[in-house]
Design a protein around this motif. Sequence first.
Motif: not given
Length: 1555
Positions: A676, A681, A631
Amino acid sequence: MEKSKHMKTLWSILSGTNQPFSFGVVGPFIESAKNWLVSGIQHFRPREEDSVPTTSDFPTILSHSIHLKAEDTAKLIESYKENEYRGTAEQFENLLKNKHFYPGLLTELSQFYHKERLYLLHSIEFLIKKAYNNAHPYSNIFKGFLETYDGKSELKKSLLAQLNLLSKGSPPQQSAIVTPAIIKSWWSLKSQEMLLVLQCLIHYSESHDLDAEDILEILSTCGQLSGDLAENLHSVCHMQTALLVKIVQSKDNFQTLRLKNTAIEEQLEKLLNKAEYSPILLAWMLNHYTSENPISGSKFQQFGKKAIEQRVLKIIGDISSDPIFQGESSLREIVCRTMNHLLAVLVSCFDTERLGNQADLRTATCCILRGSSEAAKNFWLPDQGLNFVWSETVSQFPLEIVALLELAKAVAHSAKENKFKICQEVQELPHFMEPIENVPESWLKWTTAGVVVLLQTYYPYKTAGCKEILIPRGAVGSVEGKYIRWQVKVNLYEIGLAEIKMLLQQGSFGLSAVKLDSLTRVQHVLGFLELIFPQLEMSSPAYAEKFRHHILSLVERFGPLSTSTQELVASSLKCLAAAVTESNASEVAGKIFSTSILPSVERHLPTGVGNEISPGVIGMVLAGTESSQGSYPLTIAFVKLTSAFIQANLADERVTIASSLFILREVLPFLLTRQYVSIEQRDLMIGVTLNWLHILLQTDSSNQVRQICTRTLLNSPRGEAESLVAIAAFGSSLAEMQLMKQSDWDDRDGHGLVMLRHIRLSLSILNLLLKDREAAGHMSPLESLLSSPSSAPTAQHFTTVLAHYIFYRFDLRLATLALKVLKSCANRWKNVSLLACLGHDASLIRNTWLNSLESTLEDAGLIRTILRLMTESVAAQPGLMHMLVNGDDRCFRAVARLLLEENELEALELVHQFWFQRCSPAMEYFKERPKFWEQLCQPLHSAEKNPEVKRIALLFQILAIELYNTCGKVNSELQAVLNQLPSHLADWSDLVLKSLPASSPPAGQEKTGVELLLSGWSDFLVMLAHYGPEIDAGTRSKISTDVLEALIERAESGHRSPLLGKLAELNWMLQLVEKKSNDRLLTNLGQLLDVIAEKELTSFPARFQVAVLTSAVSALRLRSRTDKDEKLADWIRPVSLCTHACLIQLPQLLLADATNPNSRATCITALCLSLLTELIPSAIDLSALQETFLLQSLISTIQFCIHHRQGWDVAEGALSVLLAVARTDAGSAVLTQLQLDQTLWLPLEAIFEAQPMVYRLGLQLCTTVLGRQRHFFLEQALTLAGVHQQPFTNILLKLRHPSKDDLIVAIDVMALLRQLSVFQQTWRLQHSGSMQNVLQAASSAVYFGIAHLIRASSITPLISSSFGEGKDNEAAQPSAATLELQSQLLELVSQGLALLNCYNPPLAALLTEDGIDVAKWERHLSPSFSTPSLDHLEASPSLSFGTLNAVASHTLRILSKPDQQERNRLTLVLEQSLSLLLSQALLYILDPRLCPQEKQLLKRELGAELGSFVESIRRQAQRGLRSPASLSATPRPIISTVNQSFLKLVGHIVQRIFK
């Protein structure tokens, strides 16, 4: 059998992404697809049996695999082969014959079948959705279609039937062919198709009513999907629910619903245990609850209770935020609007506290507000609908500040008006609620009914040092349990600032002192501010400034502390990104930079490529925390902030360079390889990075950050551009696969459309980078990466991927952009063949492109892009162009149709390129086409001139090229066209001149249509004058005059655009075509020169300067000899001013561009000087030269050029002007006063070998002035002779073995010495030494000249080295080089003999012995009678009697031959040589110092030689008298050429003295 439709093409036509040239073809195309659109997926008929196939051919296997009838399967295969298969028909047939390819082909065709079904349903949905949307270009066509084919609700019945078919259909039975994967794919497709049918019904219900029967049919389909296999189970349930709620809510359906109440409730009872359908139960309950006459015995109350028990509010929120729509879309608007009506009725009828979880209510409200602009618009209606939720939340402020901020963000999400509204609303909130324990009990005065009064002023945020928020003494509050609600107005902004201050205070004690709830509240405040900051800046700038200051404090306090506060810092940076403007960008950047959060450049270099970057907190968090967690909130916020800085034109390069380089090195290269946590994201990370780079590359090219990043990406030292190329190379197949997974194609935030946006962004970035590429001969590493084969064996070449984007029909802008990148590659890859890059796919791409060009349904923009690519390929990629046109005429036929029927400008540009590059096959095809020239040139013959100037420009250029290529020998059709054009030329001239813009275009702008028009018009006029039909003299004169007057007018107006130069060039060409100058032309040119002199010549474009000056020079040279020079008298002053202006700036420009000898400044100055040289002989008054001090400037320029060894052309021109001035009496007098001996003579001495031409002009200048001013200039001339004594000697003595330049320079030296010899006495007195040395060298030079003249064999090497010819000198006709050399030798000998004669007493005085002092006169001839020779001589030989006798005899022999061009010069040499010989002989005879024997010997020898000479003259004279006068070949008698009296004198002297 009806031919199968290609559903992808149907979608592209319907959606408008494919817009043909004519809308007229759209209606019939949709009409032809009516059966498909009405019947939908029912058109694909399933198989009736599931038995094992009896045959193993591929169609049968496919039919069982996809559960489709054999006939429809055959159509499907044919459609795939024609529209989707990326290969040739022969290759496809081979695949069907080879069973090894069946598995792959089966997968391909199964996917194609599934896509066809989905495209069909999307097409139906789009037609329904846009039929009543007037913004769509085809809305009237859609509306007419529905009125025709849905008059009896046929479409609705079809959609319900399709929904029923999908809900009750069973998957194919597992077998050897039907695998579990195929069954799973069937369920996935089924759920997706159900979603699309439901979406169609939802849109259909917007304009049509659905009745109770429809509800029953829809209810019968609910709950039919298998929960284990269906991927979109919840979304299908949500859409069924939304559709049913929408139908139930309709007041028009109430009566019909009552009639079917029992049946409907029976169906609803089946759904009681399925929570996803609880909103239907609630809607049914509210429908009855709000009716005036509820049905007795209805179970609606039971349904309502069951819905509340199943947390219906949460389900409403889930429906409003279903994953099928991530962003704004019309479907989401309808669904959320439906849920809004349901929720509004619910909260209006019942107490919200009794409806269950308040968090569910607020969440549902937020979801609805985010999805429906109508709900957000009606949100502010007091005491209605969702406003109850707002009021309830406001009443608990700031206790429920997080909930209030979420509601505020949801309201502000939909429109800018709502943002302004929320900014206003939150400034006056009516309550302040807090725990009662926060207020000291002694400060409260209790009254009845739980009401308290505050006894003294109370500061809720006093501990944070914030006294702006207070509860005043006397405030009334109501106690509710543990909380107290004060009846005071509070400002959300003040509360937000106080929360930030409180968090800052906690942070000052360390991270352990930070409270989680404070951190959460501040983050929500920042999220709200990020959304409304621009509006806050406009409505409340003071609060915006305060928030900006406090957010910077947050970054400063929490940024460097720990990675645990990265979410807070990320929120702060995103908020600052929204707050950055041009006015505050420097302040924000400076403060953030001081916190060490941002990356920084440790060692600043101008290029920025090799800089070492300190990563800062951003880099440490990226490498340490975010990469491991998958993230990237802080990195995303940082990239957004950097983008904001670029958009605000931040000048602080400490921030922009370091941040941009960090993104290039640490973010961009790893976009696709990082871990990810979710696909969202990943999409977000890629999106913000590509958006940053696109924004940066769209800034001005002078931006240093842009230059550094462009250079870095082009060179890609660390692989910075590889991710960019990889994203651009995702390919059409992957993009389409992701699109197929997205149900709502209106949702721009869906993954399929997000990927599409990323590919388009990357292609746009690549296109910008290719346009910024460096020198044409050098391929950057990025281009090498694009042009090199892929490392993976099965991967396609990048150019092939680009070409295959044409198969992505959802959005043809992607294919258009990919072709633009291909066009840039074609234009710039001079040494790379695109044809080779395409490889085996070349034939496929060829057929695809040609199919697009031939199709009337193809997108016009895509066709234009293909044509532009072909235009570039004609010159830059001949292999690719050969592939397109080779084998047949398909390409030419398609281009001809687009050119002549569709009038496409891009097709005309391609045809123009065919002519410009002389593409013979194309030219021959078009010229053989009947009426080609007539149709092509139709706009040139129209009475009303075409305003599309670029089209006219191209037509003119094509005609000009054709005239030039054929030299005017055009075919009859074109000749007929050309014969009609002269009558229109005057009108076209007026149009062209009127089309010129009044102001200058911006610098660096591409060539405009007006520039092309002027260029084409110029070329056409010149070619027409040379090769076309004759133009009327009046028309020619009018055009020329109009052009020149337009030029004068624009020059007077201060126009400085490049068009001015082109107009001046046109004027010059017209002047050359006319081949003569007239009074009007000279007058207008003089006016133009006045204008540019007044406006400063050097301020105009260089091409304009050159063209005007060249026109003036040509006009002078073309004028008739009978023209009077009075008209040119006005030219001298402006030309002098222009020349002076050029000379002033010349030194600086020459030093700045020292490596270019032919620089612009040199050429223009040389032109000015050439014009002045031509003009001076015609000038009456040269006072302008003196007033402008031009002569002094010329001398200074010559000195500069000699000193710096630059600008020799200018030096030559300046000396030519001085020479022209010197040829006039007034001019030579002025030059005499300029003391040339102190300014020019010494500098010239240094270049006599390096620059002979400049040196010659200097000698000619001295000779000319001396000849006119004589004694007034004598002293300066003698100084030259003294200073240049050694160069003169060297030049004259080099004549033994001279070059051509040596001979020419020697002639000028001899001419000057001859002039000086006129003043021999003064010369002897002042510079006797130099005179003796120079005279001795001159005597040797005459000797060498006579020797070369007599001995023809010595001339041959000189001719070979100087002229490149070596013909036999015995030839009857001597070569031009030989004649030229003989002429120069005669000139040299003539000048030398004249010089020596100056040092002899007059012959008459010697004959009469009239007071001649023989002792005073020098003996120039030695008493020798040998002929001159170049062998075995000393360095400086002397003349003798034999030398002069030899030259006299030689000239006499030549004069006896016929047709001698140099007869006059030969005669002069003969006379001068005899005169010198006799004078020197008489001096010897009269010399008393010579003994009688020597005198007698001299007389005898001379008498014999001269007697023979005189006898030859006599014989020639007698032969001439005997020759018939009619014989043209008879030579003229010498006596008729040479002065008869002189020859008689010679004979008399010989007879009397030497005999």
